[in-house]
Design an enzyme around this catalytic site. Structure first.
Site, PDB file in Angstrom:
ATOM      1  N   HIS A 265      73.295  53.176  46.070  1.00  0.00           N
ATOM      2  CA  HIS A 265      72.014  52.716  45.495  1.00  0.00           C
ATOM      3  C   HIS A 265      72.056  51.185  45.447  1.00  0.00           C
ATOM      4  CE1 HIS A 265      68.361  52.842  43.278  1.00  0.00           C
ATOM      5  NE2 HIS A 265      68.749  53.358  42.133  1.00  0.00           N
TER       6      HIS A 265
ATOM      7  N   HIS B 152      67.721  55.755  54.244  1.00  0.00           N
ATOM      8  CA  HIS B 152      67.033  55.866  52.957  1.00  0.00           C
ATOM      9  C   HIS B 152      66.563  57.297  52.785  1.00  0.00           C
ATOM     10  CE1 HIS B 152      64.338  54.937  49.644  1.00  0.00           C
ATOM     11  NE2 HIS B 152      65.015  53.818  49.532  1.00  0.00           N
TER      12      HIS B 152
ATOM     13  N   ASP C 256      68.573  46.505  51.124  1.00  0.00           N
ATOM     14  CA  ASP C 256      69.873  45.906  50.839  1.00  0.00           C
ATOM     15  C   ASP C 256      70.517  45.260  52.055  1.00  0.00           C
ATOM     16  OD1 ASP C 256      70.067  46.505  48.099  1.00  0.00           O
ATOM     17  OD2 ASP C 256      70.427  48.598  48.592  1.00  0.00           O
TER      18      ASP C 256
HETATM   19  N1  CMC Z   1      75.151  55.275  58.224  1.00  0.00           N
HETATM   20  C1  CMC Z   1      75.418  56.312  59.061  1.00  0.00           C
HETATM   21  N2  CMC Z   1      74.873  57.534  58.948  1.00  0.00           N
HETATM   22  C2  CMC Z   1      74.028  57.722  57.940  1.00  0.00           C
HETATM   23  C3  CMC Z   1      73.685  56.698  57.037  1.00  0.00           C
HETATM   24  C4  CMC Z   1      74.286  55.443  57.211  1.00  0.00           C
HETATM   25  N3  CMC Z   1      73.999  54.424  56.386  1.00  0.00           N
HETATM   26  N4  CMC Z   1      72.801  57.166  56.121  1.00  0.00           N
HETATM   27  C5  CMC Z   1      72.595  58.458  56.441  1.00  0.00           C
HETATM   28  N5  CMC Z   1      73.328  58.791  57.542  1.00  0.00           N
HETATM   29  C6  CMC Z   1      73.343  60.083  58.205  1.00  0.00           C
HETATM   30  C7  CMC Z   1      74.139  61.085  57.403  1.00  0.00           C
HETATM   31  O1  CMC Z   1      75.503  61.069  57.782  1.00  0.00           O
HETATM   32  C8  CMC Z   1      73.442  62.385  57.746  1.00  0.00           C
HETATM   33  O2  CMC Z   1      73.858  62.749  59.043  1.00  0.00           O
HETATM   34  P1  CMC Z   1      73.979  64.317  59.463  1.00  0.00           P
HETATM   35  O3  CMC Z   1      72.611  64.912  59.215  1.00  0.00           O
HETATM   36  O4  CMC Z   1      74.349  64.243  60.903  1.00  0.00           O
HETATM   37  O5  CMC Z   1      75.022  64.899  58.572  1.00  0.00           O
HETATM   38  C9  CMC Z   1      71.962  61.963  57.863  1.00  0.00           C
HETATM   39  O6  CMC Z   1      71.987  60.566  58.227  1.00  0.00           O
HETATM   40  C10 CMC Z   1      71.175  62.142  56.573  1.00  0.00           C
HETATM   41  O7  CMC Z   1      71.846  61.410  55.562  1.00  0.00           O
HETATM   42  P2  CMC Z   1      71.933  61.838  54.051  1.00  0.00           P
HETATM   43  O8  CMC Z   1      73.167  61.234  53.459  1.00  0.00           O
HETATM   44  O9  CMC Z   1      71.740  63.333  53.934  1.00  0.00           O
HETATM   45  O10 CMC Z   1      70.619  61.145  53.478  1.00  0.00           O
HETATM   46  P3  CMC Z   1      70.299  60.900  51.962  1.00  0.00           P
HETATM   47  O11 CMC Z   1      68.833  60.871  51.860  1.00  0.00           O
HETATM   48  O12 CMC Z   1      71.024  61.865  51.077  1.00  0.00           O
HETATM   49  O13 CMC Z   1      70.941  59.461  51.672  1.00  0.00           O
HETATM   50  C11 CMC Z   1      71.256  57.142  51.480  1.00  0.00           C
HETATM   51  C12 CMC Z   1      70.236  58.275  51.643  1.00  0.00           C
HETATM   52  C13 CMC Z   1      70.503  55.831  51.222  1.00  0.00           C
HETATM   53  C14 CMC Z   1      72.147  57.416  50.273  1.00  0.00           C
HETATM   54  C15 CMC Z   1      72.098  57.036  52.773  1.00  0.00           C
HETATM   55  O14 CMC Z   1      71.265  56.731  53.866  1.00  0.00           O
HETATM   56  C16 CMC Z   1      73.206  56.018  52.664  1.00  0.00           C
HETATM   57  O15 CMC Z   1      74.285  56.329  52.154  1.00  0.00           O
HETATM   58  N6  CMC Z   1      72.983  54.729  53.120  1.00  0.00           N
HETATM   59  C17 CMC Z   1      73.973  53.686  52.957  1.00  0.00           C
HETATM   60  C18 CMC Z   1      73.905  53.132  51.544  1.00  0.00           C
HETATM   61  C19 CMC Z   1      72.670  52.281  51.326  1.00  0.00           C
HETATM   62  O16 CMC Z   1      72.341  51.410  52.120  1.00  0.00           O
HETATM   63  N7  CMC Z   1      72.000  52.482  50.167  1.00  0.00           N
HETATM   64  C20 CMC Z   1      70.852  51.698  49.770  1.00  0.00           C
HETATM   65  C21 CMC Z   1      69.599  52.482  49.766  1.00  0.00           C
HETATM   66  S1  CMC Z   1      68.138  51.411  49.654  1.00  0.00           S
HETATM   67  C22 CMC Z   1      68.216  50.661  48.113  1.00  0.00           C
HETATM   68  C23 CMC Z   1      68.002  51.611  47.022  1.00  0.00           C
HETATM   69  O17 CMC Z   1      66.848  52.014  46.778  1.00  0.00           O
HETATM   70  O18 CMC Z   1      68.979  51.986  46.370  1.00  0.00           O
END
Ligand code: CMC
Length: 435
Positions: A276, A315, A371
Site C-alpha cells: 500500500h 493496482h 507510487d
Molecule cells: N509485479 C509483478 N506482477 C504483479 C504485480 C507487480 N507489481 N502486481 C500484480 N502482479 C501480478 C500477480 O502476480 C498476479 O499474477 P497471476 O495472476 O499470474 O498470479 C496478478 O498480477 C494479479 O495480482 P494480484 O496480486 O492478485 O492483484 P491485487 O489486486 O491483489 O494486488 C497490488 C494489487 C497493488 C497489491 C499489487 O499489484 C502489488 O503488489 N503491486 C506492487 C506494490 C505496489 O506498488 N503497491 C502500491 C499500490 S498503489 C498505492 C496505493 O493505493 O496503495
C-alpha cells in the site's frame, strides 16, 4: 422492492435457483449490486443459517455507499466529489481539496480563508508529544513514530470519544489535518537528532511542513515556491482513493465508535505496508538495487519468473494507467528544474518502457501506479526514503476523515463485523473429558 432504513425501488432482480432444494429466489438489483444479506433467505431447512457470500480480500464486495471518490479503473479515471483529479491538481490547493472531500463542495473564497486559518491555529502539538517521540530509538522508522503519536493524541483529547456528536467530530477533523505535518516533521528531526522546528503560521500548509522539516538557524524559513507547489499537488493526488486498505481500516476501527485518533493510527498502520503506501519507499530501494539502465531487462525477467514484484506497478482497481502517475510525471519535471534530475529517473523510465511493451505486463494489465514516480520526486526534494510513506499519510488524512464522517452519518452502517467459513476441527474433547 426492498427496505433497509432507506426505501429503494428496483425494476431488476437476480433470479437464482438453489440446486440443493430446487427453490427459486428473486434478489433485487440496486445500483449494480445485490445485498449480501438477501442471500440469507436461501436455506436448505428452517434451522439452516442461510447462504453466505465468500469474498476474501473484498475483491467484489461494496462495504458502503459513498459519494466521495469515483474511480473507473478500466478507463483510468479518478474524481473527488465529481471533479477530475487533473483539474483539482492544476487549479486547487490541498486545503481546498480537503474541504471538498469533507463537505462535498469546493469552498468559496471566504470559506477557504477561514478554513486555512482554522487549520493554521491547530498545528501545534502538546509539548509532551516531544517527550514521547524522544523515547524512540534514533533509527526508529518515522512511520512507526507517526502511527504511535497519532494514537497518543487520543490521550490528549479524551473528549474526542464523543463520536456521535458532530461538533466534536468536526473539531477532531481540524486537529488531525493540522497536526499531521507537525508529527511527521518531528519524527524526521528526531531521526537526525535535530531540535524540533515549530510551525510558522504565515506559511501555506505545504510551506509550513517544509519549514518544520528544513529550518535551521535562519530567522524565517522561505520555502522554494516550486517545491512548495509540487508538494501541495502531491498531497492532492493522495488525498483520497475510496475504499482502499487504509480507508477500510479507518472505517472499520471507527465503526466500533473508537475515537478518530485511534482509528487514524490504525489507518496509518495499514498504509505502512509495502503493498500500500509503503510501496513508494520500496520503489526507491528497487531502483537503487537495479542500479543502472543496463540491468533493467534482467530485473524484468526476474519479475516475470515470479521471483519479485515490480514495486509501483499494478493496482487492485486500476487496470489502465493510474491517472495520478501521469500528473506526477509532469510535477517531476518541474521539481527537477529546481533540484536537478534524479539519476534514478532514467532507470524508472526504462523500466516503464520495457514493462509497457511486455506481454506479461500487458496481459496482467499492470501499469505504473501513484507510487512509481512519487518517490523519485520526494528523493529529489531531499526527503529520506523512510519519510515517503509518511508523506503519503499526510496527504491521505482528509480522505480518511471524510470517509469516517460519511460512515458515522450513514444510518445503514453498524459495527464492522465480517462472517467466516469455519474450516477447523469439529467438536472434540481433552483427554479424560468426554462430556
Ligand atoms: N509485479 C509483478 N506482477 C504483479 C504485480 C507487480 N507489481 N502486481 C500484480 N502482479 C501480478 C500477480 O502476480 C498476479 O499474477 P497471476 O495472476 O499470474 O498470479 C496478478 O498480477 C494479479 O495480482 P494480484 O496480486 O492478485 O492483484 P491485487 O489486486 O491483489 O494486488 C497490488 C494489487 C497493488 C497489491 C499489487 O499489484 C502489488 O503488489 N503491486 C506492487 C506494490 C505496489 O506498488 N503497491 C502500491 C499500490 S498503489 C498505492 C496505493 O493505493 O496503495
Amino acid at each position: 422492492m426492498t427496505s433497509y432504513g432507506l426505501v429503494m425501488t428496483t425494476d431488476h432482480v437476480l433470479q437464482v435457483t438453489d440446486s440443493r432444494t430446487g427453490r427459486s429466489y428473486e434478489l433485487p438489483i440496486v445500483d449494480g449490486a445485490i445485498r449480501a444479506i438477501d442471500l440469507r433467505q436461501i436455506k436448505t431447512s428452517d434451522d439452516d443459517f442461510g447462504l453466505l457470500s465468500y469474498d476474501p480480500a473484498f475483491q467484489n464486495t461494496a462495504s458502503c455507499r459513498s459519494a466521495i471518490t469515483f474511480i473507473d479503473g478500466d478507463k483510468g479515471i479518478l474524481r473527488y466529489r465529481g471533479y477530475p483529479i487533473e483539474e483539482l491538481a492544476r487549479r486547487s490547493t490541498f486545503l481546498d481539496v480537503s474541504w471538498l472531500l469533507l463537505n462535498g463542495e469546493l469552498p468559496d473564497k471566504a470559506e477557504s480563508a477561514a478554513w486555512a486559518r482554522e487549520i493554521t491555529q491547530h498545528t501545534y502539538v502538546h509539548e509532551n508529544i516531544k517527550k514521547f517521540i524522544d523515547g524512540f530509538h534514533y533509527d526508529a522508522h518515522p512511520m512507526g513514530i507517526l502511527v504511535s503519536t497519532l494514537a497518543a493524541l487520543s490521550t490528549f483529547y479524551p473528549q474526542a470519544k464523543a463520536v456521535l456528536d458532530k461538533a466534536v467530530r468536526d473539531e477532531q477533523v481540524v486537529r488531525l489535518i493540522a497536526k499531521m505535518p507537525t508529527l511527521a516533521a518531528f519524527a524526521y528531526r528526531h531521526a537526525l537528532g535535530l531540535p524540533y522546528a515549530y510551525p510558522d503560521d504565515d506559511l501555506s500548509y505545504a510551506g509550513n511542513f517544509l519549514n518544520m522539516m528544513r529550518k535551521m538557524t535562519e530567522p524565517k524559513y522561505e520555502p522554494d515556491p516550486v517545491l512548495e507547489h509540487a508538494l501541495d499537488v502531491l498531497f492532492i493526488l493522495h488525498a483520497d482513493h475510496e475504499q482502499n486498505c487504509s480507508t477500510n481500516a479507518m472505517r472499520s476501527v471507527a465503526s466500533s465508535h473508537a475515537d478518530p485518533y485511534s482509528a487514524a493510527a490504525a489507518a496509518a498502520a495499514a498504509l505502512y505496508g509495502p503493498l500500500h503506501g509503503g510501496a513508494n519507499e520500496q520503489v526507491l530501494r528497487m531502483l537503487r538495487e537495479i542500479g543502472s539502465v543496463d540491468n533493467v531487462p534482467g530485473y524484468i525477467d526476474r519479475v516475470k519468473h515470479g521471483e519479485l514484484k515490480l514495486m509501483g506497478f499494478g493496482h487492485r482497481v486500476y487496470k489502465n494507467y493510474d491517472p495520478r502517475a501521469t500528473i506526477i510525471k509532469e510535477v517531476a519535471n518541474q521539481v527537477f528544474e529546481v533540484t536537478g534530475r534524479n539519476p534514478l529517473l532514467d532507470i524508472a523510465l526504462e523500466l516503464e518502457r520495457i514493462a509497457l511493451e511486455d506481454d506479461y505486463f500487458i496481459s496482467h494489465k499492470l501499469y505504473p501506479n501513484v507510487d512509481f514516480y512519487s518517490g523519485i520526486i520526494y528523493q529529489a526534494m531531499g526527503f529520506p526514503v523512510a519519510m515517503f510513506p509518511v508523506l503519503f499519510a499526510i496527504g491521505r488524512m482528509p480522505g480518511w476523515l471524510a470517509q469516517w464522517e460519511e460512515g458515522m452519518a450513514d444510518p445503514e452502517q453498524k459495527i464492522s463485523r465480517p462472517r467466516q467459513i469455519y474450516v477447523g476441527c469439529g467438536l472434540r474433547h481433552m483427554d479424560g473429558d468426554s462430556a
